[in-house]
Design an enzyme around this catalytic site. Structure first.
Site, mmCIF file in Angstrom:
data_model
loop_
_atom_site.group_PDB
_atom_site.id
_atom_site.type_symbol
_atom_site.label_atom_id
_atom_site.label_comp_id
_atom_site.label_asym_id
_atom_site.label_seq_id
_atom_site.Cartn_x
_atom_site.Cartn_y
_atom_site.Cartn_z
ATOM 1 N N ARG A 91 0.813 -1.206 0.000
ATOM 2 C CA ARG A 91 0.000 0.000 0.000
ATOM 3 C C ARG A 91 0.850 1.260 0.000
ATOM 4 O O ARG A 91 0.299 2.362 -0.054
ATOM 5 C CB ARG A 91 -0.839 -0.011 1.273
ATOM 6 C CG ARG A 91 -2.324 0.032 1.061
ATOM 7 C CD ARG A 91 -2.945 -0.214 2.420
ATOM 8 N NE ARG A 91 -4.292 0.186 2.471
ATOM 9 C CZ ARG A 91 -5.326 -0.663 2.482
ATOM 10 N NH1 ARG A 91 -5.129 -1.955 2.394
ATOM 11 N NH2 ARG A 91 -6.538 -0.204 2.578
ATOM 12 N N ARG A 130 -22.531 -1.231 3.244
ATOM 13 C CA ARG A 130 -21.895 -2.265 4.082
ATOM 14 C C ARG A 130 -21.934 -1.861 5.556
ATOM 15 O O ARG A 130 -22.095 -2.709 6.431
ATOM 16 C CB ARG A 130 -20.446 -2.493 3.632
ATOM 17 C CG ARG A 130 -19.769 -3.587 4.457
ATOM 18 C CD ARG A 130 -18.413 -3.978 3.931
ATOM 19 N NE ARG A 130 -17.430 -2.931 4.093
ATOM 20 C CZ ARG A 130 -16.193 -2.986 3.625
ATOM 21 N NH1 ARG A 130 -15.798 -4.047 2.948
ATOM 22 N NH2 ARG A 130 -15.347 -1.996 3.823
HETATM 23 P P1 AP5 Z 1 -8.635 -3.089 4.068
HETATM 24 O O1 AP5 Z 1 -9.394 -4.103 4.782
HETATM 25 O O2 AP5 Z 1 -7.637 -3.499 3.039
HETATM 26 O O3 AP5 Z 1 -9.699 -2.055 3.513
HETATM 27 P P2 AP5 Z 1 -9.832 -1.203 2.171
HETATM 28 O O4 AP5 Z 1 -8.696 -1.161 1.244
HETATM 29 O O5 AP5 Z 1 -10.359 0.107 2.664
HETATM 30 O O6 AP5 Z 1 -10.817 -2.045 1.391
HETATM 31 P P3 AP5 Z 1 -12.248 -2.574 1.727
HETATM 32 O O7 AP5 Z 1 -12.154 -3.853 2.461
HETATM 33 O O8 AP5 Z 1 -13.121 -1.511 2.327
HETATM 34 O O9 AP5 Z 1 -12.753 -2.743 0.235
HETATM 35 P P4 AP5 Z 1 -12.411 -3.796 -0.877
HETATM 36 O O10 AP5 Z 1 -11.772 -3.128 -2.040
HETATM 37 O O11 AP5 Z 1 -11.745 -5.026 -0.318
HETATM 38 O O12 AP5 Z 1 -13.885 -4.119 -1.306
HETATM 39 P P5 AP5 Z 1 -14.862 -5.271 -0.781
HETATM 40 O O13 AP5 Z 1 -14.721 -6.469 -1.632
HETATM 41 O O14 AP5 Z 1 -14.710 -5.408 0.691
HETATM 42 O O15 AP5 Z 1 -7.842 -2.151 5.093
HETATM 43 C C1 AP5 Z 1 -8.493 -1.605 6.226
HETATM 44 C C2 AP5 Z 1 -7.490 -0.800 7.038
HETATM 45 O O16 AP5 Z 1 -6.440 -1.668 7.521
HETATM 46 C C3 AP5 Z 1 -6.736 0.307 6.270
HETATM 47 O O17 AP5 Z 1 -7.472 1.520 6.197
HETATM 48 C C4 AP5 Z 1 -5.472 0.425 7.111
HETATM 49 O O18 AP5 Z 1 -5.700 1.144 8.305
HETATM 50 C C5 AP5 Z 1 -5.176 -1.022 7.487
HETATM 51 N N1 AP5 Z 1 -4.320 -1.697 6.496
HETATM 52 C C6 AP5 Z 1 -4.648 -2.789 5.743
HETATM 53 N N2 AP5 Z 1 -3.637 -3.129 4.952
HETATM 54 C C7 AP5 Z 1 -2.649 -2.232 5.185
HETATM 55 C C8 AP5 Z 1 -1.347 -2.029 4.644
HETATM 56 N N3 AP5 Z 1 -0.856 -2.832 3.684
HETATM 57 N N4 AP5 Z 1 -0.598 -0.998 5.111
HETATM 58 C C9 AP5 Z 1 -1.059 -0.195 6.099
HETATM 59 N N5 AP5 Z 1 -2.289 -0.310 6.646
HETATM 60 C C10 AP5 Z 1 -3.074 -1.325 6.182
HETATM 61 O O19 AP5 Z 1 -16.279 -4.608 -1.149
HETATM 62 C C11 AP5 Z 1 -16.766 -3.474 -0.474
HETATM 63 C C12 AP5 Z 1 -18.306 -3.576 -0.438
HETATM 64 O O20 AP5 Z 1 -18.823 -3.498 -1.763
HETATM 65 C C13 AP5 Z 1 -18.818 -4.905 0.131
HETATM 66 O O21 AP5 Z 1 -20.003 -4.666 0.849
HETATM 67 C C14 AP5 Z 1 -19.104 -5.749 -1.124
HETATM 68 O O22 AP5 Z 1 -20.120 -6.695 -0.907
HETATM 69 C C15 AP5 Z 1 -19.534 -4.676 -2.111
HETATM 70 N N6 AP5 Z 1 -19.162 -4.997 -3.500
HETATM 71 C C16 AP5 Z 1 -17.980 -5.517 -3.943
HETATM 72 N N7 AP5 Z 1 -17.981 -5.624 -5.284
HETATM 73 C C17 AP5 Z 1 -19.198 -5.150 -5.704
HETATM 74 C C18 AP5 Z 1 -19.783 -4.991 -6.995
HETATM 75 N N8 AP5 Z 1 -19.132 -5.336 -8.124
HETATM 76 N N9 AP5 Z 1 -21.017 -4.456 -7.055
HETATM 77 C C19 AP5 Z 1 -21.682 -4.091 -5.916
HETATM 78 N N10 AP5 Z 1 -21.182 -4.217 -4.675
HETATM 79 C C20 AP5 Z 1 -19.942 -4.749 -4.563
#
Ligand code: AP5
Length: 191
Positions: A91, A130
């Protein structure tokens, strides 16, 4: 599909976790999510979890040192030897460079970086939906927008880092989950 060392890039809510689960099943390789591992550490109130909680709740990045440590431990496990899908890691540029050094040491490599492209307001809506269902601590509007700002500053530059090695394949992420999944498989087949 010969590309089995895969990095997923995409803004918060782009669908990295959703797609990683499907792709991991198709390829038979582990889905490695630093976000999931950190949330498990927070739930277990481990030393890492205690350090990470406030940072995650504020939508900021946990330190490179902590994240590289947990990713390294996971990538060294036997089941990652034939491939892996990295979701949410690397990241930062520092994490990407540390990952390259680690993979070289353990004889693995990145074959493809799948970049999920989305529109910001669409994914804010997704994450607010969500929030109603799952109640994740960082899924409120102010924190969602801060996560997106942090993504643009710290993570988006990694597209250039991997593009310099011709590893990036863009996949449109605003279609339905199965459509995005098919597009990811097609992108990997063409990689
Ligand atoms: P992390 O868990 O990685 O969160 P994020 O990047 O903010 O991603 P999300 O999990 O919110 O989204 P996603 O892209 O995975 O989408 P998802 O499939 O879940 O990180 C959280 C925190 O941890 C960070 O802010 C940081 O603090 C820390 N962290 C983690 N890794 C780190 C690193 N490497 N370095 C430093 N800090 C770190 O889908 C989202 C929603 O949309 C779901 O409800 C899903 O059902 C829905 N959805 C998905 N696809 C579709 C579609 N095609 N159509 C409609 N709805 C959909």
């Amino acid at each position: 599909m010969s590309s089995r060392g895969i990095v997923l890039l995409g803004a918060p809510g782009a669908g990295k976790g959703t797609q990683a689960v499907l792709l991991a099943e198709k390829l038979g390789v582990p889905h490695i999510s630093t976000g999931d591992m950190l949330r498990a550490a927070v739930a277990a109130q481990s030393p890492v979890g205690l350090k990470a909680k406030a940072v995650m709740d504020a939508g900021q990045l946990v330190s490179d040192e902590i994240v590289i440590g947990i990713a390294e431990e996971r990538l060294k496990a036997d089941d990652a030897a034939d491939g892996f899908i990295l979701d949410g890691f690397p990241r930062t540029l520092g994490q990407a460079e540390a990952l390259d050094r680690l993979l070289e040491r353990i004889g693995l490599r990145i074959d493809c970086c799948l970049a999920i492209t989305v529109d910001t307001e669409g994914i804010v809506k997704r994450l607010l939906k969500r929030a109603e269902i799952e109640g994740r601590a960082d899924d409120n509007e102010a924190t969602i927008r801060e996560r997106m700002r942090v993504y643009a500053v710290e993570t988006e530059p990694l597209l250039g880092y991997y593009a310099a090695r011709s590893l990036v394949r863009e996949v449109p992420g605003m279609d339905s989950v199965p459509e995005v999944s098919d597009a990811m498989v097609a992108a990997l087949e063409a990689a």
